[in-house]
Design a protein around this motif. Structure first.
Motif, PDB file in Angstrom:
ATOM      1  N   LYS A 111       0.838  -1.182   0.000  1.00 28.00           N
ATOM      2  CA  LYS A 111       0.000   0.000   0.000  1.00 28.00           C
ATOM      3  C   LYS A 111       0.886   1.250   0.000  1.00 28.00           C
ATOM      4  CE  LYS A 111      -3.734  -2.289   2.510  1.00 28.00           C
ATOM      5  NZ  LYS A 111      -4.604  -2.251   3.709  1.00 28.00           N
TER       6      LYS A 111
ATOM      7  N   THR B  31       2.390   4.868   0.953  1.00 24.99           N
ATOM      8  CA  THR B  31       2.511   5.577   2.215  1.00 24.99           C
ATOM      9  C   THR B  31       1.747   6.896   2.157  1.00 24.99           C
ATOM     10  OG1 THR B  31       4.546   6.663   1.482  1.00 24.99           O
ATOM     11  CG2 THR B  31       4.764   4.536   2.596  1.00 24.99           C
ATOM     12  N   LEU B  32       1.674   7.563   3.315  1.00 21.06           N
ATOM     13  CA  LEU B  32       0.956   8.838   3.369  1.00 21.06           C
ATOM     14  C   LEU B  32       1.653   9.892   2.518  1.00 21.06           C
ATOM     15  CD1 LEU B  32      -1.351  10.471   4.630  1.00 21.06           C
ATOM     16  CD2 LEU B  32       0.173  10.993   6.558  1.00 21.06           C
ATOM     17  N   GLY B  33       2.988   9.855   2.494  1.00 22.53           N
ATOM     18  CA  GLY B  33       3.713  10.816   1.675  1.00 22.53           C
ATOM     19  C   GLY B  33       3.494  10.591   0.183  1.00 22.53           C
ATOM     20  N   GLU B  34       3.364   9.308  -0.232  1.00 17.44           N
ATOM     21  CA  GLU B  34       3.118   9.018  -1.632  1.00 17.44           C
ATOM     22  C   GLU B  34       1.704   9.397  -2.055  1.00 17.44           C
ATOM     23  OE1 GLU B  34       6.157   5.181  -1.946  1.00 17.44           O
ATOM     24  OE2 GLU B  34       3.985   4.896  -1.934  1.00 17.44           O
ATOM     25  N   MET B  35       0.749   9.284  -1.130  1.00 14.75           N
ATOM     26  CA  MET B  35      -0.632   9.657  -1.460  1.00 14.75           C
ATOM     27  C   MET B  35      -0.850  11.159  -1.441  1.00 14.75           C
ATOM     28  SD  MET B  35      -2.953   6.733   0.401  1.00 14.75           S
ATOM     29  CE  MET B  35      -2.402   7.192   2.031  1.00 14.75           C
ATOM     30  N   ALA B  36       0.036  11.934  -0.785  1.00 13.13           N
ATOM     31  CA  ALA B  36      -0.135  13.381  -0.711  1.00 13.13           C
ATOM     32  C   ALA B  36       0.064  14.003  -2.089  1.00 13.13           C
ATOM     33  CB  ALA B  36       0.858  13.979   0.293  1.00 13.13           C
ATOM     34  N   GLU B  37      -0.694  15.048  -2.362  1.00 15.89           N
ATOM     35  CA  GLU B  37      -0.601  15.721  -3.655  1.00 15.89           C
ATOM     36  C   GLU B  37       0.628  16.616  -3.684  1.00 15.89           C
ATOM     37  OE1 GLU B  37      -4.200  17.784  -4.360  1.00 15.89           O
ATOM     38  OE2 GLU B  37      -5.435  15.975  -4.489  1.00 15.89           O
TER      39      GLU B  37
END
Length: 274
Positions: A198, A200-206
């Motif tokens: 899945k 990470t939060l950094g990868e999902m951030a725009e």
């Protein structure tokens, strides 16, 4: 391209090198370079055509045992050192232990050294690490070797017989395992869905790129407490709106110390008097 017993494809010699070997009229023809050049007998016969006074073929044995291989190559290494021929030790060890691509690279190096001709494959291809790593990366993910199978393919039994030092063999095994783990990491990057990875939060951030100085881009808003007049050159503090980070220049008025009465020296004298 044919495959060997462990699934690793056999690398063929270039056509110009094969024609050169055939022109030397050796004792027997080369069919499998990895097997035929392992004992060093054919290598000695090749050099005997160019150095007949230094290479005596009766000193070499055309056998397949490990002592025979080590005896032939020890004589060849002394000859290489005497004639100052640049034959790397890694190629010789890889040829003795039948490592993938070692014998082919050795023959091409000898060809370039004796004929002063450049082989195209030596310039175009990257250096061979004498492992099946390149072959494993070409296979689909489900068909690649495990860690134990990689050690079995890349660490020969003759290496344990030649170098019985346990620490040295452990270092070789650790190197093979590290290369295997690197390939596994690349596999996870190639197909993250297969491993249920899945983001990470950094990868999902725009991510927003800084705007360019053009008329099509909207103006950058000023921070709270400042207006457009503060960004003019004559203002008390200027805001740089070239990017998303704002810089503020503040002018500070310094006091002329020469016009001020000296306070600290008097206090120091009073303290001395007391």
């Amino acid at each position: 391209m044919s495959k060997s017993s462990n699934g690793v494809p056999r690398q063929c010699l270039p056509r110009e090198v094969l024609k050169w070997i055939q022109s030397l009229d050796l004792s027997y023809s080369v069919r499998n370079a990895r097997r035929d050049f392992a004992n060093g007998f054919l290598v000695a016969e090749i050099f005997s055509w160019y150095y007949p006074q230094d290479i005596q073929m009766h000193s070499y044995d055309n056998g397949i045992s490990l002592p025979t291989k080590l005896g032939n190559w020890s004589q060849l290494e002394r000859f290489f050192s005497k004639k100052k021929l640049d034959i790397p030790k890694e190629m010789i060890d890889g040829t003795i232990h039948c490592k993938p691509g070692a014998a082919e690279l050795l023959v091409q190096t000898i060809y370039s050294s004796l004929t002063n001709r450049v082989v195209r494959t030596l310039e175009s291809e990257p250096p061979v690490d004498f492992t099946d790593g390149n072959y494993q990366m070409k296979l689909p993910l489900h068909a690649r070797s495990t860690a134990s199978h990689s050690i079995k393919n890349n660490l020969k039994i003759t290496e344990f017989m030649t170098e019985p030092n346990i620490i040295t063999n452990k270092e070789k095994a650790h190197t093979i395992i590290e290369n295997h783990l690197k390939r596994r990491t690349l596999e996870r990057v190639e197909d993250p869905a297969r491993f249920n990875i899945k983001p990470t939060l950094g990868e999902m951030a725009e991510r927003y790129c800084p705007p360019n100085n053009s008329d099509n881009n909207p103006p950058i808003p000023f921070p709270s407490g400042y207006s457009e007049r503060d960004s003019k050159p004559g203002s008390r503090h200027t805001i740089d709106t070239r990017g998303s980070v704002h810089f503020k220049e503040v002018q500070v008025r310094q006091v002329d110390k020469s016009s001020q009465p000296s306070v600290y020296p008097g206090s120091y004298q009073t303290a001395q008097a007391v």
